[in-house]
Design a protein around this motif. Sequence first.
Motif, mmCIF file in Angstrom:
data_model
loop_
_atom_site.group_PDB
_atom_site.id
_atom_site.type_symbol
_atom_site.label_atom_id
_atom_site.label_comp_id
_atom_site.label_asym_id
_atom_site.label_seq_id
_atom_site.Cartn_x
_atom_site.Cartn_y
_atom_site.Cartn_z
ATOM 1 N N PHE A 1 63.028 -0.724 44.595
ATOM 2 C CA PHE A 1 61.957 -0.707 43.606
ATOM 3 C C PHE A 1 61.810 0.694 43.030
ATOM 4 N N GLU A 2 61.686 0.804 41.688
ATOM 5 C CA GLU A 2 61.444 2.094 41.065
ATOM 6 C C GLU A 2 60.745 1.911 39.726
ATOM 7 N N ASP A 3 60.155 3.013 39.237
ATOM 8 C CA ASP A 3 59.450 3.004 37.957
ATOM 9 C C ASP A 3 60.353 3.552 36.853
ATOM 10 N N ALA A 4 60.039 3.158 35.605
ATOM 11 C CA ALA A 4 60.744 3.697 34.447
ATOM 12 C C ALA A 4 59.737 4.252 33.451
ATOM 13 N N PRO A 5 60.148 5.235 32.642
ATOM 14 C CA PRO A 5 59.296 5.667 31.522
ATOM 15 C C PRO A 5 59.236 4.568 30.460
ATOM 16 N N LEU A 6 58.481 4.816 29.397
ATOM 17 C CA LEU A 6 58.309 3.832 28.333
ATOM 18 C C LEU A 6 59.640 3.499 27.672
ATOM 19 N N VAL A 7 59.918 2.206 27.565
ATOM 20 C CA VAL A 7 61.076 1.699 26.836
ATOM 21 C C VAL A 7 60.543 1.046 25.565
ATOM 22 N N ALA A 8 60.954 1.544 24.416
ATOM 23 C CA ALA A 8 60.459 1.007 23.147
ATOM 24 C C ALA A 8 61.447 1.321 22.034
ATOM 25 N N ARG A 9 61.481 0.448 21.043
ATOM 26 C CA ARG A 9 62.230 0.755 19.833
ATOM 27 C C ARG A 9 61.479 1.831 19.036
ATOM 28 N N VAL A 10 62.201 2.630 18.285
ATOM 29 C CA VAL A 10 61.576 3.662 17.458
ATOM 30 C C VAL A 10 62.066 3.533 16.027
ATOM 31 N N CYS A 11 61.309 4.124 15.106
ATOM 32 C CA CYS A 11 61.617 3.985 13.685
ATOM 33 C C CYS A 11 62.947 4.640 13.340
ATOM 34 N N ARG A 12 63.565 4.116 12.303
ATOM 35 C CA ARG A 12 64.835 4.657 11.803
ATOM 36 C C ARG A 12 64.661 5.388 10.484
ATOM 37 N N ASN A 13 63.647 4.986 9.725
ATOM 38 C CA ASN A 13 63.452 5.529 8.387
ATOM 39 C C ASN A 13 62.108 6.227 8.274
ATOM 40 N N ALA A 14 62.065 7.260 7.451
ATOM 41 C CA ALA A 14 60.849 8.046 7.275
ATOM 42 C C ALA A 14 59.739 7.198 6.656
ATOM 43 N N ARG A 15 58.510 7.531 7.023
ATOM 44 C CA ARG A 15 57.337 6.815 6.508
ATOM 45 C C ARG A 15 57.309 6.755 4.969
ATOM 46 N N PRO A 16 57.538 7.858 4.239
ATOM 47 C CA PRO A 16 57.532 7.780 2.770
ATOM 48 C C PRO A 16 58.597 6.837 2.215
ATOM 49 N N VAL A 17 59.758 6.793 2.871
ATOM 50 C CA VAL A 17 60.840 5.914 2.409
ATOM 51 C C VAL A 17 60.433 4.452 2.554
ATOM 52 N N VAL A 18 59.858 4.108 3.703
ATOM 53 C CA VAL A 18 59.455 2.720 3.948
ATOM 54 C C VAL A 18 58.342 2.312 2.993
ATOM 55 N N ARG A 19 57.394 3.204 2.760
ATOM 56 C CA ARG A 19 56.306 2.909 1.815
ATOM 57 C C ARG A 19 56.866 2.662 0.411
ATOM 58 N N GLN A 20 57.830 3.445 0.023
ATOM 59 C CA GLN A 20 58.441 3.248 -1.294
ATOM 60 C C GLN A 20 59.142 1.893 -1.352
ATOM 61 N N GLN A 21 59.839 1.518 -0.284
ATOM 62 C CA GLN A 21 60.519 0.225 -0.245
ATOM 63 C C GLN A 21 59.538 -0.935 -0.350
ATOM 64 N N LEU A 22 58.343 -0.771 0.223
ATOM 65 C CA LEU A 22 57.328 -1.819 0.192
ATOM 66 C C LEU A 22 56.441 -1.747 -1.060
ATOM 67 N N ASP A 23 56.724 -0.792 -1.945
ATOM 68 C CA ASP A 23 55.922 -0.580 -3.148
ATOM 69 C C ASP A 23 54.462 -0.351 -2.790
ATOM 70 N N LEU A 24 54.248 0.541 -1.835
ATOM 71 C CA LEU A 24 52.903 0.908 -1.398
ATOM 72 C C LEU A 24 52.609 2.351 -1.803
ATOM 73 N N PRO A 25 51.394 2.641 -2.243
ATOM 74 C CA PRO A 25 51.051 4.031 -2.555
ATOM 75 C C PRO A 25 51.207 4.916 -1.319
ATOM 76 N N GLN A 26 51.745 6.097 -1.512
ATOM 77 C CA GLN A 26 51.990 6.975 -0.378
ATOM 78 C C GLN A 26 50.693 7.404 0.304
#
Length: 380
Positions: free
Chosen positions: A185-210
């Motif tokens: 038995f042992e513990d692990a740190p947080l396992v999670a997916r992380v973003c690939r693209n910058a926040r401004p890029v994703v907002r632009q793709q979604l046509d959202l105001p920055q």
Amino acid sequence: MHLVAYISGHGLGHATRTYPVMRELLEQGHKVTIVSNAPPFVFADLVADFGCERCLVRSSPAIDPSVVQSDAITIDVGRTFAGLATFLATSEETAANECVWLQSQAADLVYLDAPPLPARVAKLAGVPSVIVSNFTFDHILEMIDGADMHVVDSFRDMYRAATSVIKLPGDVGMDRWKTADGMHFEDAPLVARVCRNARPVVRQQLDLPQDACCLLITFGGFGISTRSAAVLDAATVLPDGWFGILVADPNLRCTPADRFRIIDHHTVYMPDIINASDVVLGKLGYGTCSEVVAHHVPLLFVSRPNFVEEDGLRDRLMNPFGAMLELAVGEFDRGKWAPSVLAAYALRQHRPSPVDHAAQTPLSGARMVASRLVEMSKKF
């Protein structure tokens, strides 16, 4: 090393947290076979990047009995235990058949997140197995009102066949395995997916105001139309000036339409969307919790009765590392979200800003788990 990973298809969290571990192994040159009835899109780019010779995905719902939900937050207790009883009635035959397949794979290690039967299959096949999870389903089922204890005890016996346990953060009921005979038995740190693209890029793709604030509405693959109002009205669900990002639900109408962006979780990478948002509305599930923690975004959650995983995620992941606020079920059903959205947003000032660049794996959990898996395959 050839690793065979049995991944539960209940919700999306088991599959999405397995993804970074499998990618780490594949990048190290190992071979991975994923057995799961989770939606294939979660693992599709692993197959595309590494080819079927290195990464194979096989659907096998027979080995993964599931908790049945009647909507985004409600467990159907009767259908759940009826289905599990049917599963147990044929589990020995299923295990024997699966053992034949597993032996044909020349696997070095079996990875479980976290269906119980593959632990027994692995033992029958003479292959070491490791549970990698924040819970096992015997404990989840045990804590449901009206639980069938024969099912609970049967699942617990299956898990006892595992060789090792790696406990993920936000755990509930996992410490029972510390004292299991012969189980590491042992513990692990947080396992999670992380973003690939910058926040401004994703907002632009979604046509959202920055500079606008955005609420992401996601319930791990379940629609919300069976619980919330038939129409999402920006005047009540969104604070003034906010935009909504809604994981596609064909039964919902949004008004005015220009205040909402409809996305399909089959075609977007959700960590990018979370990082582009200011508050996430959803449930306490590992996938959502781990990814809002990784990107420092507050979570406004609707509680799920009868699902004890929430206790671990709330007390041992979100409280110490994240920011969260509960939205009462009545307010959720009536679509009266805006005041709570603002209250959740206010929690953000106590947390770091969202990631403003494509993250280069700031979390160590996936790498640590992959390293331990390789060591286990050599040891056993």
